[in-house]
Design a protein around this motif. Structure first.
Motif, PDB file in Angstrom:
ATOM      1  N   LEU A  86       2.817  26.050  -8.293  1.00 52.68           N
ATOM      2  CA  LEU A  86       2.458  26.087  -9.705  1.00 52.68           C
ATOM      3  C   LEU A  86       0.966  25.821  -9.802  1.00 52.68           C
ATOM      4  O   LEU A  86       0.416  25.046  -9.031  1.00 52.68           O
ATOM      5  N   ASP A  87       0.318  26.455 -10.765  1.00 51.30           N
ATOM      6  CA  ASP A  87      -1.126  26.212 -10.860  1.00 51.30           C
ATOM      7  C   ASP A  87      -1.458  25.243 -11.995  1.00 51.30           C
ATOM      8  O   ASP A  87      -2.562  25.244 -12.522  1.00 51.30           O
ATOM      9  N   GLY A  88      -0.498  24.427 -12.338  1.00 49.23           N
ATOM     10  CA  GLY A  88      -0.812  23.416 -13.349  1.00 49.23           C
ATOM     11  C   GLY A  88      -0.137  23.659 -14.679  1.00 49.23           C
ATOM     12  O   GLY A  88       0.225  22.728 -15.364  1.00 49.23           O
ATOM     13  N   ASN A  89       0.066  24.904 -15.050  1.00 48.43           N
ATOM     14  CA  ASN A  89       0.713  25.128 -16.339  1.00 48.43           C
ATOM     15  C   ASN A  89       2.220  24.938 -16.231  1.00 48.43           C
ATOM     16  O   ASN A  89       2.793  24.894 -15.151  1.00 48.43           O
ATOM     17  N   GLY A  90       2.873  24.821 -17.371  1.00 49.50           N
ATOM     18  CA  GLY A  90       4.291  24.479 -17.366  1.00 49.50           C
ATOM     19  C   GLY A  90       5.231  25.671 -17.407  1.00 49.50           C
ATOM     20  O   GLY A  90       6.430  25.505 -17.513  1.00 49.50           O
ATOM     21  N   ASN A  91       4.690  26.886 -17.297  1.00 48.28           N
ATOM     22  CA  ASN A  91       5.493  28.097 -17.400  1.00 48.28           C
ATOM     23  C   ASN A  91       6.197  28.412 -16.075  1.00 48.28           C
ATOM     24  O   ASN A  91       5.878  29.373 -15.384  1.00 48.28           O
ATOM     25  N   PHE A  92       7.161  27.551 -15.692  1.00 45.90           N
ATOM     26  CA  PHE A  92       7.817  27.653 -14.385  1.00 45.90           C
ATOM     27  C   PHE A  92       8.440  29.033 -14.150  1.00 45.90           C
ATOM     28  O   PHE A  92       8.255  29.646 -13.105  1.00 45.90           O
ATOM     29  N   PRO A 150       0.840  -1.210   0.000  1.00 41.70           N
ATOM     30  CA  PRO A 150       0.000   0.000   0.000  1.00 41.70           C
ATOM     31  C   PRO A 150       0.867   1.250   0.000  1.00 41.70           C
ATOM     32  O   PRO A 150       1.979   1.234   0.520  1.00 41.70           O
ATOM     33  N   VAL A 151       0.403   2.297  -0.628  1.00 38.19           N
ATOM     34  CA  VAL A 151       1.120   3.576  -0.654  1.00 38.19           C
ATOM     35  C   VAL A 151       0.100   4.687  -0.404  1.00 38.19           C
ATOM     36  O   VAL A 151      -0.998   4.653  -0.956  1.00 38.19           O
ATOM     37  N   VAL A 152       0.474   5.635   0.443  1.00 39.87           N
ATOM     38  CA  VAL A 152      -0.386   6.791   0.707  1.00 39.87           C
ATOM     39  C   VAL A 152       0.252   7.994   0.020  1.00 39.87           C
ATOM     40  O   VAL A 152       1.457   8.205   0.138  1.00 39.87           O
ATOM     41  N   VAL A 153      -0.536   8.751  -0.720  1.00 33.97           N
ATOM     42  CA  VAL A 153       0.015   9.899  -1.459  1.00 33.97           C
ATOM     43  C   VAL A 153      -0.702  11.199  -1.063  1.00 33.97           C
ATOM     44  O   VAL A 153      -1.932  11.266  -1.079  1.00 33.97           O
ATOM     45  N   PHE A 154       0.104  12.192  -0.680  1.00 34.57           N
ATOM     46  CA  PHE A 154      -0.403  13.545  -0.475  1.00 34.57           C
ATOM     47  C   PHE A 154      -0.013  14.302  -1.741  1.00 34.57           C
ATOM     48  O   PHE A 154       1.153  14.628  -1.953  1.00 34.57           O
ATOM     49  N   MET A 155      -1.005  14.529  -2.602  1.00 32.48           N
ATOM     50  CA  MET A 155      -0.723  15.100  -3.922  1.00 32.48           C
ATOM     51  C   MET A 155      -0.931  16.606  -3.935  1.00 32.48           C
ATOM     52  O   MET A 155      -2.008  17.106  -3.612  1.00 32.48           O
ATOM     53  N   ARG A 156       0.109  17.334  -4.300  1.00 33.01           N
ATOM     54  CA  ARG A 156      -0.029  18.792  -4.340  1.00 33.01           C
ATOM     55  C   ARG A 156       0.670  19.423  -5.525  1.00 33.01           C
ATOM     56  O   ARG A 156       0.730  20.645  -5.636  1.00 33.01           O
ATOM     57  N   GLY A 157       1.243  18.613  -6.409  1.00 31.40           N
ATOM     58  CA  GLY A 157       1.849  19.158  -7.617  1.00 31.40           C
ATOM     59  C   GLY A 157       3.153  19.879  -7.363  1.00 31.40           C
ATOM     60  O   GLY A 157       3.788  19.713  -6.328  1.00 31.40           O
ATOM     61  N   GLY A 158       3.516  20.718  -8.317  1.00 33.51           N
ATOM     62  CA  GLY A 158       4.827  21.349  -8.258  1.00 33.51           C
ATOM     63  C   GLY A 158       4.807  22.757  -7.710  1.00 33.51           C
ATOM     64  O   GLY A 158       3.750  23.388  -7.571  1.00 33.51           O
ATOM     65  N   SER A 159       5.993  23.230  -7.368  1.00 34.82           N
ATOM     66  CA  SER A 159       6.138  24.638  -7.000  1.00 34.82           C
ATOM     67  C   SER A 159       7.477  25.154  -7.537  1.00 34.82           C
ATOM     68  O   SER A 159       8.244  24.408  -8.149  1.00 34.82           O
ATOM     69  N   VAL A 160       7.702  26.424  -7.328  1.00 41.56           N
ATOM     70  CA  VAL A 160       8.949  27.051  -7.756  1.00 41.56           C
ATOM     71  C   VAL A 160       9.565  27.760  -6.553  1.00 41.56           C
ATOM     72  O   VAL A 160       8.858  28.162  -5.632  1.00 41.56           O
TER      73      VAL A 160
END
Lengths: 226, 226
Positions: free
Chosen positions: B105-111, B58-68
């Motif tokens: 990041l709000d989802g787009n790739g423009n880091f 089993p794996v537990v994931v706290f998903m929050r995406g990327g940041s800069v």
């Protein structure tokens, strides 16, 4: 479940910590609890805090407590090598992601003992807790920080970073490279990687590896460690 | 809610990433979703994966995406200074915890664009995205890693680390120190801290600050950045 959360070490520590801040805690809404057998593993909750100006904001916390990680430097014929453990990371979808050996704390404060045990489980390298150099205490004396904080906006997770230095023979070095380890009972599969210490930073983007290296290199520059 | 999770960028990226691994995904059980207005903020889920040997875990994931995050080096009269933003961290109960400027990041790739915008919001320092040096791309070429991974066992969070260098006058330096910033609309309260770059590592145990410093110092040693 309610009872177990209220008694979980990270939650108790957090409540005590909040009392020392100037923030007011209005409510705590527990969204999920993940049990590791009979023990509380992760707690996810929402809270609303009010600051001294009376302004409120919501905060989401992924609570998982502390862990330990060890920067192992092996010295062979005058050359320094670093040790990484590679294992699949499901959350990041990175296969065999490399990082310095690490493990979760189970609530007690015996950081060094847990670190030595994790190091042996993950790499087979036996050391005594007293051989570990506490990078956090050296960099942030008098208990300023409990560890390196991985992501202060969303989790309580802190990692106590250690360093250990060991002279080894060529045979030991060769045996470690590519060795498969891990706890079979937990289906934890690990492959070891041994590489020149100077290249470690370019091999993995893992936070604990880079942070431990940063403290190691800067403490060394100040002659606070060998 | 179900629909929104399935369309959230970090979740879509994760599903695609998992398909490239040798792991089999048996189930995904979403435990909670935190909305930021109309957008999916955090997703917490449990999953069970089976590896090539047929072993499951089993794996537990706290998903929050990327940041800069941005390591800002200000140069004044030949001396280098680092810039930290201090704000209360509720998850770690650390009041006014210092760290290099950062944002989600709000989802787009423009880091780079997001990084420049966050830097201005948090510090008032205006730069163009083209002035940013991408430490991740320099250290891990050809897209090897998306960013520094904060905690590979429990979250997908990655931080794209940048570096920017700027000559400033003594007045600008003085104005920055202790300045209060942040987005009033989000009750985000920030106090700036400017200090000699060489002391930055000993002032905060923040993962992104230490990791950015590690990459900066090692890339500099290799003459890959100024």
């Amino acid at each position: 479940m309610h009872e177990k959360v209220l008694k979980a070490v990270p939650f108790v520590n957090w409540l005590n910590g909040m009392k020392k801040t100037k923030l007011n805690l209005n409510e705590v809404f527990v969204q999920s609890v993940d049990m590791f057998g009979p023990k509380v593993g992760f707690i996810k909750f929402k809270t609303v805090v009010t600051d001294v100006d009376g302004d409120s904001r919501p905060v989401v916390v992924f609570m998982r407590g502390g862990s330990v990680a060890i920067l192992v430097v092996l010295v062979c014929k005058g050359k320094e090598y670093g040790v990484l453990v590679r294992q699949d990371s499901v959350p990041t979808t990175q296969p065999l992601f490399p990082a310095i050996p690490a493990g979760m704390l189970d609530g007690n404060g015996n950081f060094g003992g847990v670190a030595a045990k994790e190091l042996e489980e993950e790499t087979g390298i036996k050391i005594h807790a007293s051989e570990l150099v506490d990078l956090i205490e050296l960099a942030y004396p008098d208990g300023k920080y409990e560890g390196m904080y991985v992501s202060v906006g969303g989790t309580d997770e802190f990692i106590r970073l250690y360093y250990v230095r060991k002279e080894v023979s060529e045979e030991v070095l060769k045996d470690l490279e590519g060795k498969e380890t891990g706890l079979a009972a937990e289906n934890e599969k690990i492959v070891l990687k041994v590489m020149p210490l100077e290249n470690l930073w370019s091999y993995t983007s893992d936070s604990k590896t880079l942070s431990a290296l940063c403290l190691y290199q800067n403490l060394k520059k100040m002659a606070k460690i060998i």
